[in-house]
Scaffold this motif. Sequence first.
Motif, PDB file in Angstrom:
ATOM      1  N   ALA A 173       2.739  10.043  -9.754  1.00  0.00           N
ATOM      2  CA  ALA A 173       1.920  10.242 -10.957  1.00  0.00           C
ATOM      3  C   ALA A 173       1.160  11.559 -10.877  1.00  0.00           C
ATOM      4  O   ALA A 173       1.045  12.286 -11.875  1.00  0.00           O
ATOM      5  CB  ALA A 173       0.953   9.073 -11.129  1.00  0.00           C
ATOM      6  N   GLU A 174       0.639  11.885  -9.698  1.00  0.00           N
ATOM      7  CA  GLU A 174      -0.088  13.144  -9.529  1.00  0.00           C
ATOM      8  C   GLU A 174       0.833  14.343  -9.726  1.00  0.00           C
ATOM      9  O   GLU A 174       0.472  15.317 -10.387  1.00  0.00           O
ATOM     10  CB  GLU A 174      -0.710  13.176  -8.127  1.00  0.00           C
TER      11      GLU A 174
ATOM     12  N   ALA B 155       2.236   1.717  -3.460  1.00  0.00           N
ATOM     13  CA  ALA B 155       1.179   2.194  -4.367  1.00  0.00           C
ATOM     14  C   ALA B 155       0.887   3.670  -4.120  1.00  0.00           C
ATOM     15  O   ALA B 155       0.684   4.448  -5.060  1.00  0.00           O
ATOM     16  CB  ALA B 155      -0.086   1.366  -4.188  1.00  0.00           C
ATOM     17  N   ARG B 156       0.879   4.065  -2.853  1.00  0.00           N
ATOM     18  CA  ARG B 156       0.637   5.474  -2.519  1.00  0.00           C
ATOM     19  C   ARG B 156       1.761   6.349  -3.069  1.00  0.00           C
ATOM     20  O   ARG B 156       1.517   7.431  -3.601  1.00  0.00           O
ATOM     21  CB  ARG B 156       0.525   5.626  -1.011  1.00  0.00           C
TER      22      ARG B 156
ATOM     23  N   GLU C  81       0.837  -1.197   0.000  1.00  0.00           N
ATOM     24  CA  GLU C  81       0.000   0.000   0.000  1.00  0.00           C
ATOM     25  C   GLU C  81       0.874   1.250   0.000  1.00  0.00           C
ATOM     26  O   GLU C  81       0.590   2.216  -0.704  1.00  0.00           O
ATOM     27  CB  GLU C  81      -0.919  -0.033   1.234  1.00  0.00           C
TER      28      GLU C  81
ATOM     29  N   ARG D  69       3.634   5.672  -5.697  1.00  0.00           N
ATOM     30  CA  ARG D  69       3.469   5.737  -7.155  1.00  0.00           C
ATOM     31  C   ARG D  69       2.358   6.706  -7.536  1.00  0.00           C
ATOM     32  O   ARG D  69       2.489   7.473  -8.491  1.00  0.00           O
ATOM     33  CB  ARG D  69       3.181   4.350  -7.717  1.00  0.00           C
ATOM     34  N   ALA D  70       1.248   6.682  -6.790  1.00  0.00           N
ATOM     35  CA  ALA D  70       0.129   7.586  -7.075  1.00  0.00           C
ATOM     36  C   ALA D  70       0.544   9.037  -6.869  1.00  0.00           C
ATOM     37  O   ALA D  70       0.190   9.914  -7.662  1.00  0.00           O
ATOM     38  CB  ALA D  70      -1.066   7.235  -6.194  1.00  0.00           C
TER      39      ALA D  70
END
Length: 159
Positions: free
Chosen positions: A104-105, A97-98, A94, A100-101
């Motif tokens: 990306a943002e 993933a956070r 998690e 990576r997000a």
Amino acid sequence: EAAKLALQLRGDVDWIVMHCLEKDRTRRYETAAALAADLRHHLHREPIAARPPNELYRLGKFIQRHRVGVAALAVIVLSLLAGLVASSALLVREHAARQRALAAEQSETLLRLRAEEASTMERKRAVAATWEVANRRLVAGGAQAVHEGEQHLPTGRRE
């Protein structure tokens, strides 16, 4: 059957017999009741007095007496450990993933700002080009050319 019986009698029974056969009388059982107590302890899978005190031995006897409870405790502990490992692995996933997000943002925000900047620059170039055309016409043809040049300006930019 005899071999199985011999294996069962090893250990505590050996200690009890050796304690009975001690050469020094002070190291033998003091009474027959003490011998009977040790034999009773052996039959109930409890620690015997003839054997030297040892925590590992006492733990083994406890486990022999409480096999079901110890097995249940082991299953519970292993389940808790498995849950801990699984939740830790999911937490790591998690977190990744956070991250990576978030990356990306940030990338999307940067691209949007660059696109807005490029759009603003393009509008400035268009206005400058229109004013250049209007200025040339003014020099070449007077006020009528200025009025025609204003019509080429983007909406909201006319003065």
